[in-house]
Scaffold this active site. Structure first.
Site, PDB file in Angstrom:
ATOM      1  N   THR A  13      -7.041  52.882  22.507  1.00 22.39           N
ATOM      2  CA  THR A  13      -7.021  52.472  23.912  1.00 22.39           C
ATOM      3  C   THR A  13      -6.026  51.342  24.123  1.00 22.39           C
ATOM      4  O   THR A  13      -5.868  50.492  23.264  1.00 22.39           O
ATOM      5  CB  THR A  13      -8.408  51.937  24.338  1.00 22.39           C
ATOM      6  OG1 THR A  13      -9.396  52.921  24.068  1.00 22.39           O
ATOM      7  CG2 THR A  13      -8.445  51.579  25.813  1.00 22.39           C
ATOM      8  N   ASP A  41     -15.402  55.627  26.431  1.00 23.58           N
ATOM      9  CA  ASP A  41     -15.698  54.558  27.382  1.00 23.58           C
ATOM     10  C   ASP A  41     -14.539  54.237  28.301  1.00 23.58           C
ATOM     11  O   ASP A  41     -14.734  53.637  29.361  1.00 23.58           O
ATOM     12  CB  ASP A  41     -16.077  53.281  26.620  1.00 23.58           C
ATOM     13  CG  ASP A  41     -14.910  52.744  25.814  1.00 23.58           C
ATOM     14  OD1 ASP A  41     -14.438  53.445  24.894  1.00 23.58           O
ATOM     15  OD2 ASP A  41     -14.444  51.631  26.098  1.00 23.58           O
ATOM     16  N   THR A  79     -12.207  48.321  23.566  1.00 21.76           N
ATOM     17  CA  THR A  79     -11.533  49.315  22.741  1.00 21.76           C
ATOM     18  C   THR A  79     -12.399  49.569  21.518  1.00 21.76           C
ATOM     19  O   THR A  79     -13.265  48.758  21.175  1.00 21.76           O
ATOM     20  CB  THR A  79     -10.127  48.842  22.329  1.00 21.76           C
ATOM     21  OG1 THR A  79      -9.453  49.900  21.631  1.00 21.76           O
ATOM     22  CG2 THR A  79     -10.182  47.616  21.433  1.00 21.76           C
ATOM     23  N   GLY A  80     -12.164  50.699  20.848  1.00 21.96           N
ATOM     24  CA  GLY A  80     -12.948  51.018  19.669  1.00 21.96           C
ATOM     25  C   GLY A  80     -13.813  52.238  19.881  1.00 21.96           C
ATOM     26  O   GLY A  80     -13.460  53.135  20.644  1.00 21.96           O
ATOM     27  N   GLY A  96     -16.017  54.421  21.478  1.00 18.86           N
ATOM     28  CA  GLY A  96     -16.462  54.478  22.859  1.00 18.86           C
ATOM     29  C   GLY A  96     -17.931  54.726  23.038  1.00 18.86           C
ATOM     30  O   GLY A  96     -18.554  54.219  23.975  1.00 18.86           O
TER      31      GLY A  96
END
Length: 324
Positions: free
Chosen positions: A186, A217, A237-238, A240
């Site tokens: 992201t 997400d 970020t990461g 979701g």
């Protein structure tokens, strides 16, 4: 008489909900004029210096925060070397490159697209959803149709490089997200312009080789992105799925509303994810946030996440504090 007392007491209580935090010094507008030397300001997830540079320079020339965040993240949407955002993104398990994005304006308006297949600049389509429709989110074929109606050109998002990587993946079809690599999915950006107004954007092609139809997400208002122009904003970020289940960005803004600093709020949000996910060591989740004063915070689960900050002509990559 009892009715009058009830109304009077209810009125006092109702007033206290908003007045007490301000009386205790939590008013985000206090001394805002003294903070103007900190504006404009841009922060973005990961080390995307070209994106933050673009947004920051636009702000320096007097652009609005909304225009700056859109133009900023568009840099990475068009970056073919970035396999986690926009054109050239890694496809899903069926070979489809699908994009998710959202954008929020200072007045609270928001737009989002999910499972967009044929347009590089998902964030711009999301902005059109916000400005040209009565809706917040469009998905799949409807989002693609809307993009065409708005004049966006149709294009194939699967490049030769990403297709070759996909063909190689098909040999084993093994799926295990790599921390800070495949979780690096992201670009989220927040900007404060010269007027002190905040806008945000978030855009992604999602996890590499995800299940067909998976949405993370990034396009979800409150999860990948949330802001309140009187308080501040946050982006994520990461992984979701973990971020969605905690509604992390909304949580951070609400914690800042209660008086916590951006750093404290980010740490609280990550701790909540950790406390509800016993397997937290197996994935990454990260937040960045800014408040109305221009104070910035960041926190993540695993070491390795960083964010970029543009202020006063300086572009700086800053390693995030981390839990594990």
């Amino acid at each position: 008489m009892k009715r009058r007392v009830f109304i009077r007491n209810t009125g006092i209580t109702g007033l206290g909900i908003t007045a007490i935090p301000r009386a205790l010094g939590f008013n985000p507008l206090n001394n805002l004029e003294n903070m103007q030397d900190k504006f404009p300001l841009t922060i973005a997830t990961w080390n995307f210096p070209n994106a933050s540079q673009k947004a920051g320079e636009l702000l320096d020339r007097g652009a609005t925060a909304l225009d700056a965040v859109e133009q900023g993240v568009m840099i990475e949407e068009a970056n073919l070397k970035n396999t986690t955002v926009g054109k050239g993104g890694a496809p899903d398990r069926e070979g489809n490159v699908t994009l998710d994005a959202c954008i929020m304006a200072p007045n609270g308006n928001a737009g989002s697209v999910v499972y967009l297949k044929n347009n590089t600049h998902a964030v711009s389509v999301a902005r059109k959803v916000m400005e040209e429709t009565p809706h917040v989110m469009l998905a799949g074929e409807g989002a693609d149709q809307f993009a065409r109606e708005m004049g966006f050109s149709t294009e194939n998002l699967l490049t030769e490089e990403s297709n070759a990587a996909y063909r190689e993946w098909l040999k084993t079809k093994e799926y295990k997200p790599l921390i800070n690599i495949e979780n690096h999915d992201t670009i989220g950006m927040l900007c404060i312009d010269k007027n002190g107004d905040i806008a945000g954007a978030c855009t992604s092609s999602g996890l590499s080789y995800k299940m067909n139809g998976r949405v993370g997400d990034s396009p979800i208002i409150g999860s990948g992105l949330f802001l309140d122009n009187e308080i501040g904003g946050a982006v994520a970020t990461g992984m979701g799925e973990a971020i969605m289940k905690s509604v992390g960005s909304f949580l951070i803004v609400e914690l800042m509303r209660q008086g916590k600093s951006p750093q404290e709020a980010c740490e609280n949000a990550i701790n909540r994810i950790i406390n509800t996910n016993p397997n937290y060591k197996d994935f990454q989740a990260a937040f960045i946030a800014m408040n109305k004063k221009g104070e910035v915070g960041s926190y993540c689960i695993q070491k390795g996440f960083s964010y970029v900050k543009y202020q006063e002509g300086k572009n700086e990559n800053i390693p995030s504090a981390f839990y594990f």
